[in-house]
Design a protein around this motif. Structure first.
Motif, short mmCIF file in Angstrom:
data_model
loop_
_atom_site.label_atom_id
_atom_site.label_comp_id
_atom_site.label_asym_id
_atom_site.label_seq_id
_atom_site.Cartn_x
_atom_site.Cartn_y
_atom_site.Cartn_z
N PRO A 148 0.82 -1.21 0.00
CA PRO A 148 0.00 0.00 0.00
C PRO A 148 0.86 1.26 0.00
CG PRO A 148 0.21 -0.78 2.23
CD PRO A 148 0.96 -1.76 1.36
N VAL A 149 0.27 2.33 -0.48
CA VAL A 149 0.83 3.67 -0.29
C VAL A 149 0.35 4.17 1.07
CG1 VAL A 149 0.90 6.03 -1.17
CG2 VAL A 149 0.81 4.10 -2.77
N LEU A 150 1.25 4.63 1.92
CA LEU A 150 0.87 5.13 3.24
C LEU A 150 0.55 6.61 3.11
CD1 LEU A 150 0.59 4.39 6.27
CD2 LEU A 150 2.94 5.18 6.56
N LEU A 151 -0.70 6.98 3.41
CA LEU A 151 -1.17 8.35 3.28
C LEU A 151 -1.51 8.92 4.66
CD1 LEU A 151 -3.60 7.93 0.23
CD2 LEU A 151 -1.26 8.82 0.20
N LEU A 230 -3.91 1.12 -4.18
CA LEU A 230 -4.08 0.58 -2.83
C LEU A 230 -3.37 1.47 -1.83
CD1 LEU A 230 -5.09 -1.79 -1.03
CD2 LEU A 230 -2.87 -2.88 -1.45
N ALA A 231 -4.08 1.81 -0.75
CA ALA A 231 -3.51 2.72 0.24
C ALA A 231 -3.90 2.30 1.65
CB ALA A 231 -3.98 4.15 -0.02
N VAL A 232 -3.07 2.72 2.60
CA VAL A 232 -3.45 2.74 4.01
C VAL A 232 -3.47 4.20 4.42
CG1 VAL A 232 -2.70 2.26 6.37
CG2 VAL A 232 -2.60 0.45 4.64
N ALA A 387 -4.95 -6.10 -3.34
CA ALA A 387 -6.04 -5.64 -4.21
C ALA A 387 -5.89 -6.26 -5.58
CB ALA A 387 -6.04 -4.12 -4.30
N GLN A 388 -6.94 -6.92 -6.05
CA GLN A 388 -6.94 -7.47 -7.41
C GLN A 388 -7.40 -6.38 -8.36
OE1 GLN A 388 -8.47 -11.43 -7.68
NE2 GLN A 388 -8.97 -11.25 -9.86
#
Length: 390
Positions: A148-151, A230-232, A387-388
């Motif tokens: 994930p990209v951490l935001l 996809l992110a957190v 994530a698909q």
């Protein structure tokens, strides 16, 4: 309005897949060791060219192996499917400190990299193009996103933190508990359609989001043309900025062109910005890197000065030179000194961490941070939620 959305087709770990993100390692041999010990690790998919038996092969040639490993992990029950969900995320440190986040998808067209580019997602750091190309190739081959990209939610961070803590408290047993090498427990809970999911998405995606980790991954999503990545989404209360140091394999020029003061005793990270510490087998020094009075905040950050004054002007090295290794805050000063003492590097550069005030100032101005200048902790683990893409 929110820029955060559910994950349409998610795969949740049942255990054994969690891993540090592919770019968190100072030594590639560590990746090989982790994959050897645990072939189900997400690293086996994300770094197929570092798997035992593949070391030395080109990344692109190893992509079929990545596809096969992800398929095998699913077939072996290491992942279970979930549709149209967000995923609660809690990280608990050995001292009891807790961080919270929300796994979700975020709109790629909201990424902004300059003051004149609209968007709620602020990407703030220069990147290495080759790393972006590899991430694009991996996503296109596997049709999945594993890291994930951490935001960082800057506008509604406090409200999001409270809502996530409450949702976790009411969620029951986690889907999985994954423990990282530092002893932190990473737990996840899937949340389907309903009022709780909608409120969390509104809070997570309802204000400006700053990329705390994953600049390459976010640019890869843009480059590949994916509408969402996809992110957190986490909160300011959940993270801290640690040092981001450097190792130089070869000293290409003497250091005496710099303003140096000898250091005695164990050499560590400077207590405050303005000076950097240099460690070689021949001695250790504190160095002042001249600032430019008329320059802005970014150009006078210690990390920018290291790139310009030390690497470019003194050593004649570009930031992407393979002789430079970027070493995040999980590796202490004694580890860097040990690499030099063992002859695996000739210079360790220890840099004070960027302050939160400087980080915020740069982002509000929609400027870019120097490469590898912010090491946020705790990091989101790769391979817990996948994530698909289709």
């Amino acid at each position: 309005m929110t820029v955060a959305y559910p994950i349409a087709r998610a795969w949740l770990s049942t255990g054994g897949t969690g891993a540090q993100n592919y770019d968190e390692f100072a030594d590639d041999a560590e990746i090989t060791e982790i994959i050897a010990a645990n072939p189900a690790s997400a690293l086996a998919v994300e770094m197929p060219h570092r798997a035992p038996g593949s070391v030395g092969r080109p990344f692109l040639d190893c992509l079929p192996d990545a596809v096969a490993r992800l398929r095998a992990a699913k077939d072996d029950g290491h992942y279970v499917p979930a549709g149209d969900v967000v995923v609660l995320y809690r990280i608990t440190a050995p001292d009891g400190a807790r961080a919270y986040g929300l796994w979700c998808m975020v709109a790629t067209d909201q990424i902004s990299t300059s003051a004149d580019e609209p968007g709620a997602v602020i990407r703030n750091e220069d990147v290495f193009v080759e790393k972006v190309r590899e991430r694009v190739a991996l996503a296109e081959a596997t049709k999945h996103l594993l890291s994930p990209v951490l935001l960082l939610q800057t506008a509604q961070g406090e409200a999001l933190h409270t809502a996530l803590a409450q949702a976790v408290a009411e969620a029951g047993s986690p889907a999985v508990v994954d423990t990282d090498p530092a002893g932190r427990a990473h737990e996840i809970w899937a949340v389907g359609a309903g009022a709780i999911r909608d409120r969390l998405l509104a809070l997570a995606g309802g204000g400006e989001l700053v990329v705390a980790d994953g600049n390459h991954r976010s640019l890869a999503a843009q480059t590949a043309g994916y509408p969402r990545f996809l992110a957190v989404v986490t909160t300011p209360e959940s993270v801290a900025i640690q040092p981001y140091n450097r190792l130089v394999a070869e000293l290409t020029a003497p250091l005496d062109a710099l303003e140096l003061e000898p250091l005695t005793g164990p050499v560590g990270v400077p207590a405050a910005g303005g000076r950097v510490h240099l460690y070689t087998r021949g001695g250790a020094w504190s160095a002042t890197l001249p600032r430019v009075a008329e320059a802005g905040v970014v150009d006078n950050l210690d990390h920018a000065l290291v790139e310009r004054r030390l690497f470019a002007e003194t050593l004649g090295l570009e930031p992407g030179d393979k002789r430079i290794t970027y070493v995040g805050g999980d590796y202490p000063a004694e580890w860097l000194r040990g690499e030099v003492d063992a002859g695996r590097a000739e210079l360790a550069v220890l840099v004070a961490p960027v302050t939160v005030d400087d980080f915020v100032a740069v982002n509000l101005a929609r400027q870019k941070m120097p490469r590898k200048s912010t090491w946020f902790t705790p990091k989101a683990r790769a391979g817990l939620v996948v994530a698909q893409l289709d």
